[in-house]
Motif scaffolding. Structure first.
Motif, PDB file in Angstrom:
ATOM      1  N   CYS A 100       1.035  -1.067  -0.090  1.00  0.00           N
ATOM      2  CA  CYS A 100       0.090  -0.161  -0.063  1.00  0.00           C
ATOM      3  C   CYS A 100       0.734   1.268   0.062  1.00  0.00           C
ATOM      4  CB  CYS A 100      -1.056  -0.008   1.091  1.00  0.00           C
ATOM      5  SG  CYS A 100      -2.042   1.343   1.214  1.00  0.00           S
ATOM      6  N   ARG A 101       1.173   1.703  -1.180  1.00  0.00           N
ATOM      7  CA  ARG A 101       1.949   2.954  -1.469  1.00  0.00           C
ATOM      8  C   ARG A 101       1.551   3.615  -2.769  1.00  0.00           C
ATOM      9  NH1 ARG A 101       8.317   1.919  -1.618  1.00  0.00           N
ATOM     10  NH2 ARG A 101       8.211   4.109  -1.498  1.00  0.00           N
ATOM     11  N   PRO A 102       2.117   4.928  -3.051  1.00  0.00           N
ATOM     12  CA  PRO A 102       1.853   5.360  -4.298  1.00  0.00           C
ATOM     13  C   PRO A 102       2.347   4.331  -5.414  1.00  0.00           C
ATOM     14  CG  PRO A 102       2.511   7.114  -2.953  1.00  0.00           C
ATOM     15  CD  PRO A 102       2.515   5.747  -2.116  1.00  0.00           C
ATOM     16  N   PHE A 103       1.693   4.327  -6.640  1.00  0.00           N
ATOM     17  CA  PHE A 103       2.060   3.327  -7.551  1.00  0.00           C
ATOM     18  C   PHE A 103       3.559   3.537  -8.295  1.00  0.00           C
ATOM     19  CE2 PHE A 103      -2.663   3.195  -7.851  1.00  0.00           C
ATOM     20  CZ  PHE A 103      -3.019   1.770  -7.576  1.00  0.00           C
ATOM     21  N   ASP A 104       3.877   4.554  -8.306  1.00  0.00           N
ATOM     22  CA  ASP A 104       5.033   4.788  -8.841  1.00  0.00           C
ATOM     23  C   ASP A 104       6.241   4.539  -8.071  1.00  0.00           C
ATOM     24  OD1 ASP A 104       4.333   6.899  -7.474  1.00  0.00           O
ATOM     25  OD2 ASP A 104       5.207   8.463  -9.034  1.00  0.00           O
ATOM     26  N   LYS A 105       6.077   4.741  -6.654  1.00  0.00           N
ATOM     27  CA  LYS A 105       7.252   4.586  -5.787  1.00  0.00           C
ATOM     28  C   LYS A 105       7.110   3.045  -5.543  1.00  0.00           C
ATOM     29  CE  LYS A 105       6.828   9.078  -3.494  1.00  0.00           C
ATOM     30  NZ  LYS A 105       6.493   9.823  -2.295  1.00  0.00           N
ATOM     31  N   ALA A 106       5.994   2.337  -5.578  1.00  0.00           N
ATOM     32  CA  ALA A 106       5.958   1.069  -5.167  1.00  0.00           C
ATOM     33  C   ALA A 106       6.840   0.207  -6.191  1.00  0.00           C
ATOM     34  CB  ALA A 106       4.658   0.434  -4.764  1.00  0.00           C
ATOM     35  N   ILE A 107       6.431   0.670  -7.612  1.00  0.00           N
ATOM     36  CA  ILE A 107       7.150   0.106  -8.771  1.00  0.00           C
ATOM     37  C   ILE A 107       8.581   0.260  -8.723  1.00  0.00           C
ATOM     38  CG2 ILE A 107       7.326  -0.025 -11.260  1.00  0.00           C
ATOM     39  CD1 ILE A 107       4.113   0.360 -11.257  1.00  0.00           C
ATOM     40  N   ARG A 108       8.825   1.365  -8.569  1.00  0.00           N
ATOM     41  CA  ARG A 108      10.286   1.819  -8.593  1.00  0.00           C
ATOM     42  C   ARG A 108      11.291   0.924  -7.374  1.00  0.00           C
ATOM     43  NH1 ARG A 108      10.147   7.327  -7.133  1.00  0.00           N
ATOM     44  NH2 ARG A 108       8.701   7.487  -9.058  1.00  0.00           N
ATOM     45  N   ASP A 109      10.575   0.554  -6.333  1.00  0.00           N
ATOM     46  CA  ASP A 109      11.406   0.025  -5.371  1.00  0.00           C
ATOM     47  C   ASP A 109      11.322  -1.728  -5.650  1.00  0.00           C
ATOM     48  OD1 ASP A 109      11.982   2.334  -4.236  1.00  0.00           O
ATOM     49  OD2 ASP A 109      10.487   2.090  -2.658  1.00  0.00           O
ATOM     50  N   LEU A 110      10.691  -1.985  -6.405  1.00  0.00           N
ATOM     51  CA  LEU A 110      10.487  -3.339  -6.786  1.00  0.00           C
ATOM     52  C   LEU A 110      11.775  -4.048  -7.419  1.00  0.00           C
ATOM     53  CD1 LEU A 110       7.162  -4.123  -8.330  1.00  0.00           C
ATOM     54  CD2 LEU A 110       7.923  -4.774  -5.901  1.00  0.00           C
ATOM     55  N   THR A 111      12.452  -5.343  -7.007  1.00  0.00           N
ATOM     56  CA  THR A 111      13.503  -5.711  -7.672  1.00  0.00           C
ATOM     57  C   THR A 111      13.201  -5.940  -9.338  1.00  0.00           C
ATOM     58  OG1 THR A 111      13.029  -7.941  -6.895  1.00  0.00           O
ATOM     59  CG2 THR A 111      14.310  -6.965  -5.572  1.00  0.00           C
ATOM     60  N   GLU A 112      14.047  -5.638 -10.069  1.00  0.00           N
ATOM     61  CA  GLU A 112      14.246  -5.913 -11.420  1.00  0.00           C
ATOM     62  C   GLU A 112      14.298  -7.457 -11.599  1.00  0.00           C
ATOM     63  OE1 GLU A 112      15.817  -4.120 -15.514  1.00  0.00           O
ATOM     64  OE2 GLU A 112      16.201  -3.313 -13.568  1.00  0.00           O
ATOM     65  N   GLU A 113      13.247  -8.070 -12.109  1.00  0.00           N
ATOM     66  CA  GLU A 113      13.382  -9.532 -12.507  1.00  0.00           C
ATOM     67  C   GLU A 113      12.793  -9.772 -13.728  1.00  0.00           C
ATOM     68  OE1 GLU A 113      11.780 -11.753  -9.333  1.00  0.00           O
ATOM     69  OE2 GLU A 113      12.823 -10.856  -7.933  1.00  0.00           O
ATOM     70  N   ALA A 114      13.203 -10.244 -14.809  1.00  0.00           N
ATOM     71  CA  ALA A 114      12.669 -10.689 -15.972  1.00  0.00           C
ATOM     72  C   ALA A 114      11.850 -11.648 -16.009  1.00  0.00           C
ATOM     73  CB  ALA A 114      13.862 -11.214 -17.023  1.00  0.00           C
ATOM     74  N   ASN A 115      11.442 -12.419 -15.054  1.00  0.00           N
ATOM     75  CA  ASN A 115      10.383 -13.451 -15.231  1.00  0.00           C
ATOM     76  C   ASN A 115       8.975 -12.651 -14.440  1.00  0.00           C
ATOM     77  OD1 ASN A 115      11.793 -13.094 -12.475  1.00  0.00           O
ATOM     78  ND2 ASN A 115      10.466 -14.765 -11.743  1.00  0.00           N
ATOM     79  N   THR A 116       8.749 -11.527 -14.832  1.00  0.00           N
ATOM     80  CA  THR A 116       7.670 -10.827 -14.340  1.00  0.00           C
ATOM     81  C   THR A 116       6.831 -10.386 -15.293  1.00  0.00           C
ATOM     82  OG1 THR A 116       9.321  -9.881 -12.369  1.00  0.00           O
ATOM     83  CG2 THR A 116       7.296  -8.676 -12.754  1.00  0.00           C
ATOM     84  N   ALA A 117       5.461 -10.492 -14.998  1.00  0.00           N
ATOM     85  CA  ALA A 117       4.360  -9.953 -15.739  1.00  0.00           C
ATOM     86  C   ALA A 117       3.897  -8.799 -15.016  1.00  0.00           C
ATOM     87  CB  ALA A 117       3.333 -10.976 -16.096  1.00  0.00           C
ATOM     88  N   TYR A 118       3.555  -7.545 -15.596  1.00  0.00           N
ATOM     89  CA  TYR A 118       2.970  -6.491 -14.976  1.00  0.00           C
ATOM     90  C   TYR A 118       1.632  -6.180 -15.502  1.00  0.00           C
ATOM     91  CZ  TYR A 118       7.499  -4.944 -13.079  1.00  0.00           C
ATOM     92  OH  TYR A 118       8.658  -4.709 -12.232  1.00  0.00           O
ATOM     93  N   VAL A 119       0.731  -6.084 -14.852  1.00  0.00           N
ATOM     94  CA  VAL A 119      -0.749  -5.942 -15.215  1.00  0.00           C
ATOM     95  C   VAL A 119      -1.011  -4.482 -14.473  1.00  0.00           C
ATOM     96  CG1 VAL A 119      -3.072  -6.749 -15.245  1.00  0.00           C
ATOM     97  CG2 VAL A 119      -1.087  -8.271 -15.414  1.00  0.00           C
ATOM     98  N   VAL A 120      -1.437  -3.693 -15.399  1.00  0.00           N
ATOM     99  CA  VAL A 120      -1.948  -2.277 -14.798  1.00  0.00           C
ATOM    100  C   VAL A 120      -3.347  -1.902 -14.924  1.00  0.00           C
ATOM    101  CG1 VAL A 120      -1.624   0.289 -15.269  1.00  0.00           C
ATOM    102  CG2 VAL A 120       0.311  -1.297 -15.416  1.00  0.00           C
ATOM    103  N   MET A 121      -4.138  -1.888 -13.759  1.00  0.00           N
ATOM    104  CA  MET A 121      -5.487  -1.761 -13.847  1.00  0.00           C
ATOM    105  C   MET A 121      -6.205  -0.899 -12.588  1.00  0.00           C
ATOM    106  SD  MET A 121      -6.598  -5.803 -13.422  1.00  0.00           S
ATOM    107  CE  MET A 121      -6.332  -6.186 -14.918  1.00  0.00           C
ATOM    108  N   THR A 122      -5.459   0.270 -12.632  1.00  0.00           N
ATOM    109  CA  THR A 122      -5.520   1.084 -11.596  1.00  0.00           C
ATOM    110  C   THR A 122      -7.198   1.833 -11.693  1.00  0.00           C
ATOM    111  OG1 THR A 122      -4.836   3.201 -12.669  1.00  0.00           O
ATOM    112  CG2 THR A 122      -3.344   1.704 -11.205  1.00  0.00           C
ATOM    113  N   ARG A 123      -7.527   2.739 -11.175  1.00  0.00           N
ATOM    114  CA  ARG A 123      -8.725   3.560 -11.078  1.00  0.00           C
ATOM    115  C   ARG A 123      -8.547   4.667 -11.927  1.00  0.00           C
ATOM    116  NH1 ARG A 123      -6.177   4.842  -6.452  1.00  0.00           N
ATOM    117  NH2 ARG A 123      -6.047   7.183  -5.851  1.00  0.00           N
ATOM    118  N   GLY A 124      -7.413   5.051 -12.608  1.00  0.00           N
ATOM    119  CA  GLY A 124      -7.676   6.194 -13.459  1.00  0.00           C
ATOM    120  C   GLY A 124      -6.630   6.206 -14.395  1.00  0.00           C
ATOM    121  N   HIS A 125      -6.518   6.975 -15.476  1.00  0.00           N
ATOM    122  CA  HIS A 125      -5.730   7.088 -16.531  1.00  0.00           C
ATOM    123  C   HIS A 125      -4.404   7.609 -15.950  1.00  0.00           C
ATOM    124  CE1 HIS A 125      -4.722   7.369 -21.107  1.00  0.00           C
ATOM    125  NE2 HIS A 125      -3.927   8.597 -20.582  1.00  0.00           N
TER     126      HIS A 125
END
Length: 353
Positions: A137-162
């Motif tokens: 539970c954090r602002p989306f951009d900050k949470a993603i920035r702090d995730l480890t970078e792994e090529a085995n990752t699928a990202y799905v974006v479905m937030t509440r707004g553009h």
């Protein structure tokens, strides 16, 4: 040897950079096992000092890296078996709304390490019932920035707004992944692609973006949309040659059995012929209580392996090679139509350090 030290090293491989499991079954039906670690571009086989054998393993490793496993039958009934180990599959879902929550449930059910991002505390709190391994539970951009970078990752974006979607995608574009998708209409997706282009995101990356997201199956409800999205992710994962790393959960369960003092047998498919249901390197655990973890193909094959595992634990056997014929009359009477033969390596768990 399937003891605690070996299983801990196996678990570590799934959590780090991966490597190979090397097994040598000798003429006396004794098994020797080594771990081939990959770290910072360097390869090393832990506890290995036979140079001639190392050269043979290096040669066979090329096939293992390409196919996931490799088996070489040597003289006097010896077998050399290699299987690859990589970091477990990971899905990062941005948004814990109706569709995001439904997708997270499916992702967990499919055995994928699921990370759910949500910046609203009440939505994040409700999402805890889903069973995702991580809820952030954090602002989306900050949470993603702090995730480890792994090529085995699928990202799905479905937030509440553009605007939130754009923040997510701008950060995701900086990281490795095999899949990126965004939920939205064709018009909204076209707008987002243009905004990403103006923000300096490469055309190559934008062309990889799946938007609108999901396979076209006429999905309407959140659950149906989640099915369409997961199906697209699985299809893309297969296309890029990124197989599901399902072994992690099996080895973690084996460690749990040792911790609780329960005997078990670890079964691994060595080879198959015909159209047997599961591939080489598939793992399966049978506990002394009869409880099983994972699947080796179901039906007659699984029943054969469970019976063999029980016999091993009854008689104190440490190693067994079990063959199952899915073409015979018994298999036909069970209604099996896949056919094929399967050979399975069975190793008793040893509760020692």
């Amino acid at each position: 040897m399937t003891d605690r030290a070996f299983l801990c090293r196996m678990k570590a491989l799934y959590e780090k950079e991966g490597g190979l499991i090397v097994r040598l079954l000798d003429r006396k039906r004794q098994i020797r096992t080594w771990i081939w670690e990959q770290e910072e571009g360097k390869d090393s086989i832990v506890g290995f000092d036979d140079q001639r054998m190392k050269e043979e393993i290096c040669d066979l490793a090329k096939e293992a890296w390409a196919r996931g496993t490799a088996l070489r039958k040597r003289g006097s009934g010896e077998m050399l078996f290699l299987e690859t180990v990589g970091k477990e599959d990971r899905m990062v879902i941005c948004g814990a709304g109706y569709v995001g929550s439904a997708l997270a449930k499916l992702s967990v059910f499919a055995g994928i390490h699921t990370i759910l991002l949500e910046d609203r505390k009440d939505f994040a709190d409700r999402a805890k019932e889903i069973g995702a391994q991580e809820i952030i539970c954090r602002p989306f951009d900050k949470a993603i920035r702090d995730l480890t970078e792994e090529a085995n990752t699928a990202y799905v974006v479905m937030t509440r707004g553009h605007a939130y979607d754009e923040k997510c995608l701008l950060e995701i574009a900086k990281k490795e992944s095999y899949y990126v998708g965004m939920m939205g209409s064709k018009t909204r997706s076209a707008m987002m692609r243009e905004e990403l282009r103006l923000a300096g995101v490469s055309a190559e990356w934008i062309n990889r973006l799946h938007a609108p997201i999901g396979l076209s199956i006429g999905a309407q409800t959140p659950e149906e949309i989640a099915v369409a999205v997961l199906a697209q992710i699985l299809s893309e994962r297969s296309r890029v040659g990124n197989p599901l790393r399902a072994g992690y959960e099996v080895f973690r369960q084996a460690l749990t059995c040792l911790k609780e003092g329960e005997r078990f047998v670890l079964a691994t498919i060595l080879e198959r012929q015909g159209s047997a249901p599961r591939k080489e390197g598939t793992h399966f655990i049978v506990g002394e209580s009869g409880q099983c973890f994972g699947t080796i193909g179901g039906g007659k094959l699984e029943a054969d392996i469970v019976q063999a595992a029980m016999e091993m634990m009854t008689h104190g056997e440490r190693i067994r090679i079990e063959s199952s014929d899915l073409n015979n009359r018994d298999a036909a009477e069970e209604g099996l139509v896949c056919g094929g033969q399967v050979r399975v390596l069975m190793e008793a768990g040893v509760n020692r350090q």
